[in-house]
Enzyme design. Structure first.
Site, PDB file in Angstrom:
ATOM      1  N   THR A 228       0.870  -1.179   0.000  1.00 22.57           N
ATOM      2  CA  THR A 228       0.000   0.000   0.000  1.00 22.57           C
ATOM      3  C   THR A 228       0.902   1.223   0.000  1.00 22.57           C
ATOM      4  O   THR A 228       1.652   1.433   0.964  1.00 22.57           O
ATOM      5  CB  THR A 228      -0.895   0.024   1.262  1.00 22.57           C
ATOM      6  OG1 THR A 228      -1.632  -1.199   1.313  1.00 22.57           O
ATOM      7  CG2 THR A 228      -1.857   1.194   1.217  1.00 22.57           C
TER       8      THR A 228
ATOM      9  N   LYS B  89      -7.847   1.421  -3.162  1.00 22.08           N
ATOM     10  CA  LYS B  89      -7.499   0.970  -1.797  1.00 22.08           C
ATOM     11  C   LYS B  89      -7.681   2.098  -0.773  1.00 22.08           C
ATOM     12  O   LYS B  89      -8.285   1.901   0.278  1.00 22.08           O
ATOM     13  CB  LYS B  89      -6.046   0.470  -1.809  1.00 22.08           C
ATOM     14  CG  LYS B  89      -5.395   0.299  -0.463  1.00 22.08           C
ATOM     15  CD  LYS B  89      -5.633  -1.048   0.144  1.00 22.08           C
ATOM     16  CE  LYS B  89      -5.087  -1.124   1.561  1.00 22.08           C
ATOM     17  NZ  LYS B  89      -5.362  -2.367   2.217  1.00 22.08           N
TER      18      LYS B  89
ATOM     19  N   LYS C 188      -1.841   4.871   8.643  1.00 18.56           N
ATOM     20  CA  LYS C 188      -1.036   4.972   7.410  1.00 18.56           C
ATOM     21  C   LYS C 188      -1.957   5.181   6.202  1.00 18.56           C
ATOM     22  O   LYS C 188      -1.736   6.081   5.385  1.00 18.56           O
ATOM     23  CB  LYS C 188      -0.216   3.689   7.229  1.00 18.56           C
ATOM     24  CG  LYS C 188       0.481   3.610   5.874  1.00 18.56           C
ATOM     25  CD  LYS C 188       1.081   2.263   5.560  1.00 18.56           C
ATOM     26  CE  LYS C 188       1.498   2.239   4.087  1.00 18.56           C
ATOM     27  NZ  LYS C 188       2.116   0.992   3.666  1.00 18.56           N
TER      28      LYS C 188
HETATM   29  P1  NAD Z   1       6.057  -5.846   7.212  1.00 20.67           P
HETATM   30  O1  NAD Z   1       6.764  -4.682   7.825  1.00 20.67           O
HETATM   31  O2  NAD Z   1       5.769  -7.045   8.026  1.00 20.67           O
HETATM   32  O3  NAD Z   1       6.853  -6.329   5.884  1.00 20.67           O
HETATM   33  C1  NAD Z   1       7.592  -5.474   5.045  1.00 20.67           C
HETATM   34  C2  NAD Z   1       8.896  -6.199   4.741  1.00 20.67           C
HETATM   35  O4  NAD Z   1       9.661  -5.418   3.813  1.00 20.67           O
HETATM   36  C3  NAD Z   1       9.789  -6.385   5.985  1.00 20.67           C
HETATM   37  O5  NAD Z   1      10.083  -7.744   6.178  1.00 20.67           O
HETATM   38  C4  NAD Z   1      11.036  -5.553   5.661  1.00 20.67           C
HETATM   39  O6  NAD Z   1      12.233  -6.113   6.186  1.00 20.67           O
HETATM   40  C5  NAD Z   1      11.020  -5.589   4.140  1.00 20.67           C
HETATM   41  N1  NAD Z   1      11.823  -4.529   3.519  1.00 20.67           N
HETATM   42  C6  NAD Z   1      11.923  -3.227   3.883  1.00 20.67           C
HETATM   43  N2  NAD Z   1      12.780  -2.578   3.055  1.00 20.67           N
HETATM   44  C7  NAD Z   1      13.220  -3.492   2.161  1.00 20.67           C
HETATM   45  C8  NAD Z   1      14.106  -3.434   1.058  1.00 20.67           C
HETATM   46  N3  NAD Z   1      14.711  -2.293   0.700  1.00 20.67           N
HETATM   47  N4  NAD Z   1      14.344  -4.579   0.368  1.00 20.67           N
HETATM   48  C9  NAD Z   1      13.730  -5.748   0.709  1.00 20.67           C
HETATM   49  N5  NAD Z   1      12.877  -5.861   1.753  1.00 20.67           N
HETATM   50  C10 NAD Z   1      12.619  -4.743   2.455  1.00 20.67           C
HETATM   51  O7  NAD Z   1       4.705  -5.240   6.607  1.00 20.67           O
HETATM   52  P2  NAD Z   1       3.400  -6.057   6.129  1.00 20.67           P
HETATM   53  O8  NAD Z   1       2.406  -6.106   7.222  1.00 20.67           O
HETATM   54  O9  NAD Z   1       3.849  -7.319   5.451  1.00 20.67           O
HETATM   55  O10 NAD Z   1       2.829  -5.044   5.035  1.00 20.67           O
HETATM   56  C11 NAD Z   1       3.404  -4.900   3.746  1.00 20.67           C
HETATM   57  C12 NAD Z   1       2.557  -3.950   2.928  1.00 20.67           C
HETATM   58  O11 NAD Z   1       1.222  -4.451   2.851  1.00 20.67           O
HETATM   59  C13 NAD Z   1       2.453  -2.546   3.508  1.00 20.67           C
HETATM   60  O12 NAD Z   1       2.489  -1.618   2.456  1.00 20.67           O
HETATM   61  C14 NAD Z   1       1.100  -2.546   4.211  1.00 20.67           C
HETATM   62  O13 NAD Z   1       0.518  -1.256   4.291  1.00 20.67           O
HETATM   63  C15 NAD Z   1       0.310  -3.462   3.305  1.00 20.67           C
HETATM   64  N6  NAD Z   1      -0.821  -4.142   3.955  1.00 20.67           N
HETATM   65  C16 NAD Z   1      -0.663  -4.737   5.166  1.00 20.67           C
HETATM   66  C17 NAD Z   1      -1.750  -5.371   5.768  1.00 20.67           C
HETATM   67  C18 NAD Z   1      -1.610  -6.049   7.110  1.00 20.67           C
HETATM   68  O14 NAD Z   1      -2.643  -6.404   7.692  1.00 20.67           O
HETATM   69  N7  NAD Z   1      -0.412  -6.263   7.626  1.00 20.67           N
HETATM   70  C19 NAD Z   1      -2.978  -5.408   5.106  1.00 20.67           C
HETATM   71  C20 NAD Z   1      -3.103  -4.839   3.840  1.00 20.67           C
HETATM   72  C21 NAD Z   1      -2.006  -4.194   3.274  1.00 20.67           C
END
Ligand code: NAD
Length: 290
Positions: free
Chosen positions: A87, A162, A237
């Site tokens: 997102t 979204k 966010k």
């Molecule tokens: P998270 O923080 O668990 O995962 C993000 C991952 O990206 C981490 O493991 C981090 O180490 C990695 N990362 C950061 N910088 C990086 C880079 N330069 N290279 C490679 N990896 C890198 O977050 P999440 O909960 O998995 O969410 C991910 C996305 O999905 C976000 O944009 C969030 O808004 C969206 N989202 C999350 C949810 C939820 O319920 N968690 C629901 C819908 C959408």
């Protein structure tokens, strides 16, 4: 398909696992999270993208997406698809897609709803922006990771859908919670309130499917001490992204603005961080008008 998967956090790891389980060849990269079983470990983002038919990113925000896209696009094969499921702000999604297309690859922005549970169960909903041909080619992957994919138009429109959806979600959750808190003060039983509203014109997803009152309605994070679920800081966010987009497009969104401010104080000044976004109900129930 050969898939590069970058960002294997709470959402990315189960999504990548489901693709590997379905027989796709997945190479993963993350700067911090461990590589899940069944996924080959790539040394860098560019490495994961090399030779892949589709490169999936599931990253925290637009700035990180732009950085990662700068690394992976030059490594991608012509015609390969950069499929961003994070997102992020509409502007970053459009900038990255433009960069990918200029380099001879294709791009889709495909943020999801459904949360960690949906990622694990393969029941996410994808809101997708990008070309018809890229959408058609990515469809088999959406079918593995999710139960529904809606093509919303050109690049950036997935993110637009979204944040509009989640702006409604934040506003209706606040409305549902403040109405429960008012009902309490008026001596109205919460079960009676649910029974009426869930079958009347005040019904909504937040009332009917995700009721913020413990012990009322279907099981929800309220029944688990408000453990997320969908954390209040993720709601904040998405609300901030909605207001960023509203400013950029000169849209009048007074309710979205107020919801953003309420979730900001809940997360930053009160006890909201780490709690489900429906924990707005105990917040309201403790307060008076002053
Ligand atoms: P998270 O923080 O668990 O995962 C993000 C991952 O990206 C981490 O493991 C981090 O180490 C990695 N990362 C950061 N910088 C990086 C880079 N330069 N290279 C490679 N990896 C890198 O977050 P999440 O909960 O998995 O969410 C991910 C996305 O999905 C976000 O944009 C969030 O808004 C969206 N989202 C999350 C949810 C939820 O319920 N968690 C629901 C819908 C959408």
């Amino acid at each position: 398909m050969k898939i590069g998967f970058i960002g294997l956090g709470n959402m990315g790891a189960p999504m990548a696992r489901n693709l590997a389980k379905a027989g796709h060849e997945v190479a993963g990269f993350d700067v911090a999270a461990p590589i899940p079983q069944g996924i080959a470990s790539a040394e860098s983002a560019a490495n994961a993208a090399t030779g892949a038919d589709v490169v999936i990113t599931m990253l925290p925000d637009g700035a990180i997406l732009r950085r990662v896209a700068g690394e992976v696009i030059p490594a991608m094969s012509p015609g390969a698809i950069l499929l961003d499921c994070s997102t992020v702000d509409v502007e970053s999604a459009r900038a990255v897609a433009g960069q990918a297309i200029a380099a001879g690859t294709r791009a889709l922005d495909a943020p999801v709803s459904g949360g960690i549970g949906g990622a694990e169960a393969g029941t996410l909903t994808f809101m997708v922006g990008g070309s018809d041909d890229a959408f058609a080619d990515a469809k088999p992957l959406f079918e593995i990771m999710g139960q529904k994919a809606v093509h919303c138009g050109p690049s950036g429109n997935g993110q637009a859908a979204k944040i509009c959806n989640n702006m409604i979600l934040g506003i209706t959750m606040i409305g549902t919670c403040e109405a429960f808190a008012l009902a309490d003060k008026l001596g109205l039983d919460r079960q009676a309130m649910f029974d009426v509203v869930s079958t009347s014109s005040g019904y909504s997803w937040t009332m009917n499917a995700y009721c913020p009152a413990p012990g009322v309605g279907p099981t929800s994070p309220a029944d688990n001490d408000y453990k997320p679920g969908f954390a209040a800081e993720l709601m904040l966010k998405d609300l901030r992204l909605s207001q960023q987009a509203a400013e950029a497009s000169d849209a009048d969104t007074p309710m979205g603005q107020r919801a953003t401010e309420l979730y900001r104080s809940f997360v930053e000044d009160e006890d909201g961080r780490g709690r489900d976004f429906s924990a707005m109900l105990p917040r309201f129930e403790r307060r008076g008008r002053g």
